[in-house]
Structures are given as structure tokens and as C-alpha cells.
Design an enzyme around this catalytic site. Structure first.
Site, PDB file in Angstrom:
ATOM      1  CE1 TYR A 136      27.839 123.066  91.321  1.00  0.00           C
ATOM      2  CE2 TYR A 136      28.498 124.712  92.912  1.00  0.00           C
ATOM      3  CZ  TYR A 136      28.828 123.794  91.936  1.00  0.00           C
ATOM      4  OH  TYR A 136      30.136 123.613  91.588  1.00  0.00           O
ATOM      5  CE  LYS A 186      30.389 119.761  76.751  1.00  0.00           C
ATOM      6  NZ  LYS A 186      31.711 119.668  76.084  1.00  0.00           N
ATOM      7  CG  ASP A 218      34.955 121.184  76.114  1.00  0.00           C
ATOM      8  OD1 ASP A 218      34.409 122.268  75.785  1.00  0.00           O
ATOM      9  OD2 ASP A 218      34.838 120.150  75.416  1.00  0.00           O
ATOM     10  CG  ASP A 242      32.728 125.718  92.444  1.00  0.00           C
ATOM     11  OD1 ASP A 242      33.578 126.381  93.064  1.00  0.00           O
ATOM     12  OD2 ASP A 242      32.257 124.643  92.860  1.00  0.00           O
ATOM     13  CG  ASP A 246      38.910 126.483  92.974  1.00  0.00           C
ATOM     14  OD1 ASP A 246      38.212 127.430  93.366  1.00  0.00           O
ATOM     15  OD2 ASP A 246      39.228 125.524  93.695  1.00  0.00           O
TER      16      ASP A 246
HETATM   17  C1  IPM Z   1      33.073 128.317  96.232  1.00  0.00           C
HETATM   18  C2  IPM Z   1      33.029 127.040  97.014  1.00  0.00           C
HETATM   19  C3  IPM Z   1      31.590 126.673  97.322  1.00  0.00           C
HETATM   20  C4  IPM Z   1      30.891 126.463  95.996  1.00  0.00           C
HETATM   21  C5  IPM Z   1      31.407 125.462  98.246  1.00  0.00           C
HETATM   22  C6  IPM Z   1      32.076 125.667  99.579  1.00  0.00           C
HETATM   23  C7  IPM Z   1      29.948 125.135  98.441  1.00  0.00           C
HETATM   24  O1  IPM Z   1      33.691 126.033  96.328  1.00  0.00           O
HETATM   25  O2  IPM Z   1      32.596 129.349  96.741  1.00  0.00           O
HETATM   26  O3  IPM Z   1      33.603 128.332  95.128  1.00  0.00           O
HETATM   27  O4  IPM Z   1      30.912 125.358  95.454  1.00  0.00           O
HETATM   28  O5  IPM Z   1      30.320 127.422  95.495  1.00  0.00           O
HETATM   29 MG    MG Z   2      34.744 126.722  94.630  1.00  0.00          MG
END
Ligand code: IPM
Ligand code: MG
Length: 347
Positions: A136, A186, A218, A242, A246
Site C-alpha cells: 500500500y 504468503k 489463501d 485489509d 472484511d
Molecule cells: C480499510 C479501508 C482502507 C484500506 C481504504 C479506504 C484505503 O479499506 O480501512 O480497511 O484499504 O486500508
Molecule cells: Mg478495508
């Protein structure tokens, strides 16, 4: 005690408003809230997603309450002007390298998980995501190859000290929980994550009580839906964290429930829901404010050392959920303000 309130874009302002109401209702002496623009909203008002004034307010605060950034109308701007750069910039500028993303199923909510209730019910894990490095923050670009083809490229790297400091955060977190740490990497393909694994093993010598295991990302994605109850603390890099966080949120039932803390070496931290700006429902009063309200609780605990009011907020949220308070994300009909009211009542 100064809290910077950066509401941002999309549903950010509406969910943040409810968290601010909760903070104000606590009547904490000396608590000062300072608002500032961030993200697409700041770009539209000041020409930059993270204006210097906002960065200064954040830097001068004791803790930052953050809503969300992301605005589809800004997607075609140059990358450094896009709303996402605001949160990336805050993380980098303020040295917020340790992202704690706890995921636990609330009583009575297992039916909303994408997993079978008996699988979901066992979820009680913490993802420790490195937040200042990885692909990133590497050099990146889109270049034209000699044969005329365009090529996108992003540099992935971790220096050993970057891995070491997140390792310590993760091992310490594991010491305070179930003493199990799974490092997700990984290493079978990426040199960056071979080094990551080597350093995790080195640091583990300082924490003999913690059982360290390693898992390829994975497989971790698969195990997270197969048997999430096996995890206590997961530590991983910026990108894998990240994605996996989610995924963990849907295992819990709704992304609208998960809070997060982004911590520096000192007490300054940024607290935000793990969800995004949800432009499709923005401004409609439909978003679930619980993740942001729980983020405010984490702020009180981690940056201000106020355990008692933090626990009160968490109990009020748990109570509201136990009483059947449900937004659209949990099959209910209650809107943002109504959910905030329900939590305030219980506070
Ligand atoms: C998160 C979000 C951010 C990230 C974005 C908005 C840049 O997805 O905080 O998880 O990728 O870290
Ligand atoms: Mg995110």
C-alpha cells in the site's frame, strides 16, 4: 481531553453523529470534540483530501474518531487527491502502524452470520493488521513498456523493524487473550513474507507462553469460514489484513458492527468502523452506527485510559442488540438515529 472528529464521506457523517451523541451523553469532564473535514468532503471544500489544518487538528488531539472516506465522484481524480489518501496519509503521518480489528459474535446474532450459527457462535478473534507498510505504501505507477504496452506496478516490501514492532503488538495482545497467535503470510511465493515469517519466529522467543503458528493467506481465508473458532489473534500485513478483516465481519453477521483501533507507539490512536462510506445508502439515515459507536468506546479505552465509560458504551450496545434493535443490515427496519436513540436510552 481533545477528540478530533473526522466524519468524512458517504455514511461517515451520519454514523459519526451518533457516536458523538453517545460521547456527549457520558458527560465526561474536560472532553472537547473538534471537527475537521477529511476525504472527498475535504477535497471539495479545500482542494485536498487531507488538508494541513485537518492533519494538525488530528496531531494535536488525544484520539481521533473517524467515519469513512470514499466518494465515487472522486474516483477519476489523480491518486494523491482521492479520498482514500486521507486515511492512508493519517496512518502514515501519525505513525498509526497497528490496526486492531476485533471480531466477536454478539449474543443472539449468530443467525445473521453468513456461516452456520454453530460455526459463527465460536468467533472471538482479533486481527492485528500492520498499517504503515506493505504494497500500500510502496512506490507505484503505471508505465509504458518498450513494446508500447501499459504496465501497472506496485512495490511490496517490509523492513525487519516494521515486522518486529507489529509482532510485539500482536504477541502482547495474545498474552492478554488466549495466548494463541497465527501469523498469516504468503511465504511460499513472496520474499517479503518469507522475511515476515522469519522475524515472527525470532520475536516469538521473547513470548514463550504464546503458541505461534503460521498460515498462508489463501488457507487463512478458507479457515476463516471453515472453522473461525480456531483463531485467537491473527497478525498479518497491510493488504492481507485489509481483506481478511472484511471477510471476518461477514462471519460475524454485519460489517456494520465491527470497530477498529489504529495505534501509534504512543497513546494517540485513530478509531473507525471497518466499513467504508457506503455511497449507495449515504444520506438516507439507514446506516448502522454501531461500529462507529463501538469505535468511540475503543478510543476512550486505548487513548484516554477511560475503561469504565468504554465498558458502559459496549454494554449499552450489547443490551440494544439483545433487545432486538436491528437496522437494515440485520434484517430490521430501524434507521441510524433510532439505533443511536436506543443505545443512548440504555446508556
Ligand atoms: C480499510 C479501508 C482502507 C484500506 C481504504 C479506504 C484505503 O479499506 O480501512 O480497511 O484499504 O486500508
Ligand atoms: Mg478495508
Amino acid at each position: 481531553m481533545k477528540i478530533a472528529v473526522l466524519a468524512g464521506d458517504g455514511i461517515g457523517p451520519e454514523v459519526t453523529r451518533e457516536a458523538v451523541r453517545v460521547l456527549e451523553a457520558l458527560g465526561l469532564p474536560g472532553l472537547e470534540l473538534v471537527e475537521a473535514d477529511v476525504g472527498g468532503a475535504a477535497y471539495k471544500a479545500h482542494g485536498h483530501p487531507l488538508p494541513p489544518a485537518t492533519l494538525e487538528i488530528a496531531r494535536a488531539s488525544d484520539g481521533i474518531l473517524f467515519g469513512a472516506v470514499g466518494d465515487p465522484t472522486c474516483d477519476n481524480l489523480e491518486r494523491h487527491l482521492r479520498p482514500e489518501q486521507a486515511i492512508l496519509g493519517l496512518r502514515k503521518e501519525l505513525g498509526l502502524f497497528a490496526n486492531l480489528r476485533p471480531a466477536r459474535v454478539f449474543a443472539g446474532l449468530t443467525e445473521f452470520s453468513a456461516l452456520r450459527p454453530e460455526v459463527a457462535g465460536a468467533i472471538d478473534l482479533l486481527i492485528v493488521r500492520e498499517l504503515n507498510g506493505d504494497v500500500y505504501f510502496g512506490e507505484k505507477g503505471i508505465r509504458v513498456l518498450p513494446d508500447g504496452r501499459r504496465q501497472g506496478w506496485d512495490m511490496m516490501s517490509y523492513a525487519e523493524d516494521e515486522v518486529r514492532r507489529i509482532a510485539h503488538v500482536a504477541f502482547k495482545a495474545a498474552m492478554g487473550r488466549g495466548k494463541k497467535l497465527c501469523s498469516v503470510d504468503k511465504a511460499n511465493v513472496l520474499e517479503t513474507f518469507q522475511l515476515w515469517r522469519d522475524v515472527m519466529i525470532e520475536v516469538s522467543a521473547e513470548y514463550p507462553e504464546v503458541e505461534l503458528s503460521h498460515m498462508y493467506v489463501d488457507n487463512a481465508a478458507m479457515q476463516l469460514v471453515r472453522n473461525p473458532g480456531q483463531f485467537d489473534v491473527i497478525v498479518t500485513g497491510n493488504m492481507f489484513g485489509d481483506i481478511l478483516s472484511d471477510q471476518a465481519s461477514m462471519c460475524v453477521g454485519s460489517i456494520g458492527l465491527l470497530a477498529s483501533a489504529s495505534l501509534s507507539e504512543g497513546t494517540l490512536g485513530l478509531y473507525e468502523p471497518i466499513h467504508g462510506s457506503a455511497p449507495d445508502i449515504a444520506g438516507k439515515g439507514l446506516a448502522n452506527p454501531i461500529a462507529t459507536i463501538l469505535s468511540a468506546a475503543m478510543l476512550l479505552r486505548h487513548s484516554l485510559g477511560l475503561e469504565e465509560p468504554a465498558a458502559r458504551i459496549e454494554a449499552a450496545v450489547a443490551g440494544a442488540l439483545a433487545d432486538g434493535i436491528r437496522g437494515g443490515d440485520l434484517g430490521g427496519t430501524m434507521g441510524t438515529v433510532a439505533i443511536g436513540d436506543a443505545i443512548l436510552e440504555r446508556l
